[in-house]
Design an enzyme around this catalytic site. Structure first.
Site, PDB file in Angstrom:
ATOM      1  N   HIS A 236      83.053  24.848  37.273  1.00 11.05           N
ATOM      2  CA  HIS A 236      83.818  24.303  36.147  1.00 11.05           C
ATOM      3  C   HIS A 236      84.524  25.421  35.395  1.00 11.05           C
ATOM      4  O   HIS A 236      83.880  26.271  34.778  1.00 11.05           O
ATOM      5  CB  HIS A 236      82.888  23.535  35.199  1.00 11.05           C
ATOM      6  CG  HIS A 236      83.614  22.740  34.168  1.00 11.05           C
ATOM      7  ND1 HIS A 236      84.412  21.663  34.490  1.00 11.05           N
ATOM      8  CD2 HIS A 236      83.688  22.855  32.819  1.00 11.05           C
ATOM      9  CE1 HIS A 236      84.931  21.162  33.387  1.00 11.05           C
ATOM     10  NE2 HIS A 236      84.513  21.868  32.355  1.00 11.05           N
TER      11      HIS A 236
ATOM     12  N   ARG B  54      86.401   9.624  27.020  1.00 11.79           N
ATOM     13  CA  ARG B  54      87.256   9.569  25.829  1.00 11.79           C
ATOM     14  C   ARG B  54      88.727   9.551  26.235  1.00 11.79           C
ATOM     15  O   ARG B  54      89.543   8.853  25.654  1.00 11.79           O
ATOM     16  CB  ARG B  54      87.004  10.805  24.944  1.00 11.79           C
ATOM     17  CG  ARG B  54      85.676  10.816  24.243  1.00 11.79           C
ATOM     18  CD  ARG B  54      85.456  12.135  23.507  1.00 11.79           C
ATOM     19  NE  ARG B  54      84.870  13.155  24.352  1.00 11.79           N
ATOM     20  CZ  ARG B  54      85.352  14.387  24.528  1.00 11.79           C
ATOM     21  NH1 ARG B  54      86.458  14.770  23.918  1.00 11.79           N
ATOM     22  NH2 ARG B  54      84.736  15.247  25.306  1.00 11.79           N
TER      23      ARG B  54
ATOM     24  N   GLU C 125      78.574  15.508  26.495  1.00 14.81           N
ATOM     25  CA  GLU C 125      78.332  16.903  26.109  1.00 14.81           C
ATOM     26  C   GLU C 125      77.865  16.992  24.657  1.00 14.81           C
ATOM     27  O   GLU C 125      77.051  17.839  24.317  1.00 14.81           O
ATOM     28  CB  GLU C 125      79.631  17.700  26.296  1.00 14.81           C
ATOM     29  CG  GLU C 125      79.505  19.166  25.929  1.00 14.81           C
ATOM     30  CD  GLU C 125      80.795  19.942  26.103  1.00 14.81           C
ATOM     31  OE1 GLU C 125      81.839  19.301  26.343  1.00 14.81           O
ATOM     32  OE2 GLU C 125      80.759  21.181  26.010  1.00 14.81           O
TER      33      GLU C 125
ATOM     34  N   HIS D 260      78.387  18.932  32.299  1.00 14.31           N
ATOM     35  CA  HIS D 260      77.497  19.003  31.132  1.00 14.31           C
ATOM     36  C   HIS D 260      76.336  18.001  31.252  1.00 14.31           C
ATOM     37  O   HIS D 260      75.215  18.396  31.446  1.00 14.31           O
ATOM     38  CB  HIS D 260      78.223  18.827  29.787  1.00 14.31           C
ATOM     39  CG  HIS D 260      79.371  19.762  29.617  1.00 14.31           C
ATOM     40  ND1 HIS D 260      79.224  21.127  29.671  1.00 14.31           N
ATOM     41  CD2 HIS D 260      80.711  19.539  29.424  1.00 14.31           C
ATOM     42  CE1 HIS D 260      80.405  21.703  29.502  1.00 14.31           C
ATOM     43  NE2 HIS D 260      81.326  20.777  29.361  1.00 14.31           N
TER      44      HIS D 260
ATOM     45  N   ASP E 253      83.160  27.550  32.623  1.00 12.84           N
ATOM     46  CA  ASP E 253      83.819  26.658  31.667  1.00 12.84           C
ATOM     47  C   ASP E 253      84.798  27.394  30.747  1.00 12.84           C
ATOM     48  O   ASP E 253      85.935  27.642  31.125  1.00 12.84           O
ATOM     49  CB  ASP E 253      82.720  25.908  30.894  1.00 12.84           C
ATOM     50  CG  ASP E 253      83.228  24.785  30.021  1.00 12.84           C
ATOM     51  OD1 ASP E 253      84.441  24.654  29.874  1.00 12.84           O
ATOM     52  OD2 ASP E 253      82.414  24.016  29.478  1.00 12.84           O
TER      53      ASP E 253
ATOM     54  N   HIS F 141      89.459  13.448  32.566  1.00 14.60           N
ATOM     55  CA  HIS F 141      88.917  14.453  31.644  1.00 14.60           C
ATOM     56  C   HIS F 141      87.538  14.088  31.097  1.00 14.60           C
ATOM     57  O   HIS F 141      86.606  14.887  31.090  1.00 14.60           O
ATOM     58  CB  HIS F 141      89.878  14.695  30.477  1.00 14.60           C
ATOM     59  CG  HIS F 141      89.369  15.703  29.493  1.00 14.60           C
ATOM     60  ND1 HIS F 141      88.526  15.366  28.450  1.00 14.60           N
ATOM     61  CD2 HIS F 141      89.554  17.041  29.398  1.00 14.60           C
ATOM     62  CE1 HIS F 141      88.225  16.467  27.765  1.00 14.60           C
ATOM     63  NE2 HIS F 141      88.834  17.486  28.327  1.00 14.60           N
TER      64      HIS F 141
HETATM   65  C1  NGQ Z   1      87.911  21.082  27.446  1.00 14.81           C
HETATM   66  N1  NGQ Z   1      85.709  21.876  26.886  1.00 14.81           N
HETATM   67  O1  NGQ Z   1      88.517  20.156  27.949  1.00 14.81           O
HETATM   68  O2  NGQ Z   1      88.305  22.248  27.522  1.00 14.81           O
HETATM   69  C2  NGQ Z   1      86.618  20.780  26.724  1.00 14.81           C
HETATM   70  C3  NGQ Z   1      86.867  20.563  25.263  1.00 14.81           C
HETATM   71  C4  NGQ Z   1      87.042  18.062  24.967  1.00 14.81           C
HETATM   72  C5  NGQ Z   1      84.410  21.665  26.860  1.00 14.81           C
HETATM   73  N2  NGQ Z   1      83.994  20.444  26.783  1.00 14.81           N
HETATM   74  C6  NGQ Z   1      87.732  19.400  24.973  1.00 14.81           C
HETATM   75  N3  NGQ Z   1      83.547  22.659  26.898  1.00 14.81           N
HETATM   76  O3  NGQ Z   1      85.964  17.904  25.558  1.00 14.81           O
HETATM   77  O4  NGQ Z   1      87.602  17.150  24.397  1.00 14.81           O
HETATM   78 ZN    ZN Z   2      85.219  21.673  30.470  1.00 16.61          ZN
END
Ligand code: NGQ
Ligand code: ZN
Length: 455
Positions: free
Chosen positions: A58, A210, A236, A270, A321, A207
């Site tokens: 990731h 959400r 997460e 996660h 990540d 993604h």
């Molecule tokens: C991301 N990162 O997409 O980069 C996400 C944050 C989200 C992590 N979750 C954004 N560590 O989850 O909305």
């Molecule tokens: Zn991520």
């Protein structure tokens, strides 16, 4: 590239360390033979400790540029969500050239620390105005170019990103670069198809629940060839679990599993906040949990329920990540330490069959990472990629050490990088700790950072 071979006095095969092994590979970078009970020849390349390179399952490569830049308390209480606002501000500025420079630096660092494959969860699709580039796959191609330039194996995962939150909330202004619908993603998969090779696979990543609806996830799943990996962020933060419950009456993992789609193709990134039942169901599905310990620690996510998941036979791998660390050793060490701190116990990541914590973690992360990548990696076996690490046998920690203590020592005895050489697809890309294009890549990165830091 050319065919080659290497004699290893100790090689980490799928069942564990074995002495006197010769690895053979062809010009395409695939292993053609793993010779056992071999005799060393005088003039052949030789190594003392050889083990498979790790998959980084990731990555958001662009976030490498902001590692260390968000560790200053703000005026309101800091959280994952305030970090995300800052991250979005960075994300708005990055050009295709900069993305390539950042990713090249990152992949080079990852290679030097023992990752030989990466799954790139890529959502920086559009330009800063929110329009498509002339080639919609421009940014994805930059990441692939960085992987190819550094020698990193890659699974490119164009990210489906349509909504700001549950109930199909419209995207925020600062999410405009990510905006994609199902058709956009399938077009990207199509345009990237010519890049597919033994070194590059193309999958898809909704993604999160959400940002993508269940209907969209079904549509992507239906259209994507059946052998391609699918990754998703899930559960997460507790806020996501609560919002999902409020919107759907289900917890995120429950909701996703109810579709009946989740199987070995999936990587659930996660999966931090789970009920015992969800733990068992993920394990049963055959999906891989993508644990990103250092980022989860950095963002204050919470603890993965590792003992329950191991007990249920769950598969897992690791990812860096947001790239606050580029080391698989640190990722795995903190996975174990988090559990020790949480449970006030020791040697948590182990089973009756594998009591060595270092071996258990490396082995599980190798196979989970390989599965999530959808590529033939993660083991020294005929037909797999010739991706392996040679440790520095002269380092005081390793000199004279029996092989069964190597992974425990590497993982839990200090921070020196014990890797001497790294081979990807049979090509030596790191030699005596240095990457073959290190100074040029570093220079481009420093230049890129000079302008980004001025923002
Ligand atoms: C991301 N990162 O997409 O980069 C996400 C944050 C989200 C992590 N979750 C954004 N560590 O989850 O909305
Ligand atoms: Zn991520």
């Amino acid at each position: 590239m050319s065919a080659g071979s290497l004699f290893a006095s100790n090689a980490y095969l799928p069942h564990g360390w074995e002495s006197n092994v010769r690895l053979h590979w062809d010009a395409d970078g695939a292993m053609t033979e793993v010779e056992r009970a071999a005799q060393p020849q005088q003039h052949e390349p030789q190594a003392v400790f050889v083990l498979p390179g790790m998959t980084n399952l990731h990555s958001h490569a662009f976030q490498r540029a902001m590692a260390g830049m968000t560790e200053m308390a703000g005026v309101s209480k800091d959280s994952f969500w305030t970090w995300r606002d800052v991250m979005y501000r960075y994300a708005l500025h990055i050009t295709p050239e900069q993305l390539q420079a950042i990713a090249s630096q990152l992949y080079m660092e990852c290679l030097r620390q023992g990752y030989t494959s990466v799954c790139e969860f890529h959502y920086l699709h559009r330009n800063s105005d929110g329009h498509w580039y002339a080639r919609p796959e421009e940014m994805a191609q930059r990441l692939i170019a960085a992987a190819q330039h550094t020698g990193m194996g890659m699974t490119m995962l164009p990210v489906l990103y349509s909504y700001a939150d549950f109930n199909d909330q419209p995207l925020r202004q600062d999410q405009r670069r990510f905006h994609t619908g199902v058709d956009d993603i399938l077009r990207l998969v199509d345009h990237l198809a010519p890049q597919r090779s033994a070194q590059v696979e193309i999958g898809v990543a909704p993604h999160s629940l959400r940002a993508a609806s269940i209907d969209q996830i079904r549509a992507v799943h239906a259209a994507l060839p059946a052998d391609r990996p699918l990754h998703i962020h899930i559960a997460e933060q507790t806020k996501e679990v609560d919002a999902c419950l409020a919107a759907t009456g289900r917890r995120p993992v429950e909701l996703l599993l109810e579709t009946g789609l989740v199987d070995e193709r999936w990587c659930l990134v996660h999966a931090t906040h789970l009920t015992k039942e969800e733990v068992r169901h993920i394990a049963k599905s055959g999906a891989v949990a993508g644990i990103c310990t250092t980022t989860e620690g950095n963002l204050g996510d919470g603890f993965f329920d590792l003992p329950a998941y191991i007990e249920a036979g769950g598969r897992f791998g690791i990812g860096s990540d947001s790239h606050v660390s580029q080391s698989p050793v640190e990722e795995l060490r903190w996975l174990e330490y988090g559990q020790r701190l949480r449970l006030q116990g020791r040697n948590i990541a182990s089973t009756e069959q594998q009591r060595n914590v270092g071996d258990f973690l490396w082995q599980q992360a190798l196979s989970g990472g390989a599965q999530a990548s959808g590529r033939q990696v993660g083991q020294l076996t005929k037909g797999y990629r010739a991706d392996f690490l040679v440790l520095d046998e002269h380092h005081p920690n390793l000199a004279g050490l029996p092989s069964k203590a190597v992974l425990n020592t590497w993982m839990f005895a200090g921070n020196d990088n014990l890797i001497k050489d790294v081979y990807v697809a049979g090509k030596r890309v790191v030699h005596n700790g240095q990457h073959s294009a290190q100074s040029e890549i570093q220079q481009a990165y420093v230049e890129c950072m000079r302008s980004l830091r001025a923002l």
